[in-house]
Scaffold this motif. Sequence first.
Motif, PDB file in Angstrom:
ATOM      1  N   GLU A  54       0.821  -1.208   0.000  1.00  0.00           N
ATOM      2  CA  GLU A  54       0.000   0.000   0.000  1.00  0.00           C
ATOM      3  C   GLU A  54       0.856   1.260   0.000  1.00  0.00           C
ATOM      4  O   GLU A  54       0.549   2.240  -0.685  1.00  0.00           O
ATOM      5  N   GLN A  55       1.949   1.237   0.786  1.00  0.00           N
ATOM      6  CA  GLN A  55       2.835   2.398   0.808  1.00  0.00           C
ATOM      7  C   GLN A  55       3.494   2.611  -0.550  1.00  0.00           C
ATOM      8  O   GLN A  55       3.664   3.749  -0.995  1.00  0.00           O
ATOM      9  N   ARG A  56       3.849   1.518  -1.194  1.00  0.00           N
ATOM     10  CA  ARG A  56       4.470   1.650  -2.516  1.00  0.00           C
ATOM     11  C   ARG A  56       3.475   2.234  -3.525  1.00  0.00           C
ATOM     12  O   ARG A  56       3.832   3.086  -4.331  1.00  0.00           O
ATOM     13  N   ALA A  57       2.221   1.767  -3.484  1.00  0.00           N
ATOM     14  CA  ALA A  57       1.207   2.308  -4.392  1.00  0.00           C
ATOM     15  C   ALA A  57       0.999   3.798  -4.135  1.00  0.00           C
ATOM     16  O   ALA A  57       0.854   4.590  -5.067  1.00  0.00           O
ATOM     17  N   GLN A  58       0.984   4.186  -2.847  1.00  0.00           N
ATOM     18  CA  GLN A  58       0.819   5.607  -2.527  1.00  0.00           C
ATOM     19  C   GLN A  58       2.002   6.423  -3.037  1.00  0.00           C
ATOM     20  O   GLN A  58       1.832   7.530  -3.559  1.00  0.00           O
ATOM     21  N   LEU A  59       3.219   5.864  -2.896  1.00  0.00           N
ATOM     22  CA  LEU A  59       4.404   6.569  -3.397  1.00  0.00           C
ATOM     23  C   LEU A  59       4.345   6.727  -4.901  1.00  0.00           C
ATOM     24  O   LEU A  59       4.717   7.777  -5.446  1.00  0.00           O
ATOM     25  N   GLU A  60       3.875   5.692  -5.598  1.00  0.00           N
ATOM     26  CA  GLU A  60       3.772   5.794  -7.057  1.00  0.00           C
ATOM     27  C   GLU A  60       2.749   6.856  -7.465  1.00  0.00           C
ATOM     28  O   GLU A  60       2.957   7.591  -8.437  1.00  0.00           O
ATOM     29  N   ARG A  61       1.633   6.943  -6.709  1.00  0.00           N
ATOM     30  CA  ARG A  61       0.657   7.998  -6.998  1.00  0.00           C
ATOM     31  C   ARG A  61       1.258   9.386  -6.784  1.00  0.00           C
ATOM     32  O   ARG A  61       1.024  10.312  -7.577  1.00  0.00           O
ATOM     33  N   LEU A  62       2.043   9.519  -5.704  1.00  0.00           N
ATOM     34  CA  LEU A  62       2.677  10.813  -5.448  1.00  0.00           C
ATOM     35  C   LEU A  62       3.670  11.160  -6.554  1.00  0.00           C
ATOM     36  O   LEU A  62       3.771  12.322  -6.974  1.00  0.00           O
ATOM     37  N   GLU A  65       1.777  12.463  -9.452  1.00  0.00           N
ATOM     38  CA  GLU A  65       1.297  13.830  -9.232  1.00  0.00           C
ATOM     39  C   GLU A  65       2.437  14.845  -9.372  1.00  0.00           C
ATOM     40  O   GLU A  65       2.253  15.929  -9.925  1.00  0.00           O
TER      41      GLU A  65
END
Length: 223
Positions: A54-62, A65
């Motif tokens: 989940e943290q990796r997916a959030q980092l990829e979204r950031l 952006e």
Amino acid sequence: MPRTSTLAGITVLLAFLGWQRLEHTFLEERHQRQQAELEATRHELREMSRALGEQRAQLERLNREVARPRASAPELTLALTAGQPASSAGGEQAAPSAPPEKPAPPSEQEVVARLEEAVHGEPIDPQWSRQAEELARARLERTLTTSRLESVHCGATVCRLETSHPNQEALEQFREQVLMAPQPVLWNGAAYSSVQGDARAGTLVTVSYLAREGRPLPALEHP
């Protein structure tokens, strides 16, 4: 006397059998406790792996952006400060040039596009490429349980591995068994993976890129 000896022998035998039974019960209980502790440890590892995903997916979204083009700020006019001499009568001092902005990191789509271009654009190494493909198939088919190896292609320095997963739990298990294994399942090389599909639709696919040992993956930064 013989009867007394017989009774004594029976007593000793019963005591020995009782001790054996107690020891067996103790060992069985200890084994059950160890199994419970092992299962709890596995559960914690799965939870940690899921949180990392989940943290990796959030980092990829950031990263995506950050990679979006930013609106340029309006130009600012720098006025002369009181008491500061002008370069010429009625003239204005030139505003100092702003430092160049650091380029945004590449998005996941850009990274994958570059890796695809690298793995399919480089020539085949007659000695290494086929051996690497056969090694990847043999070891992954032996390691994977619920997941499945769909395809493998190796160029001269980079291999592309595509695996499918029936659900999110199978994907997490693949990460534990292959991507985050203490010892490399294939070989010790730089790696990058991208998850595609929707877990709710049961179409999860992981595309992994693994560099030949001693070789880096193609540069992922902006030139």
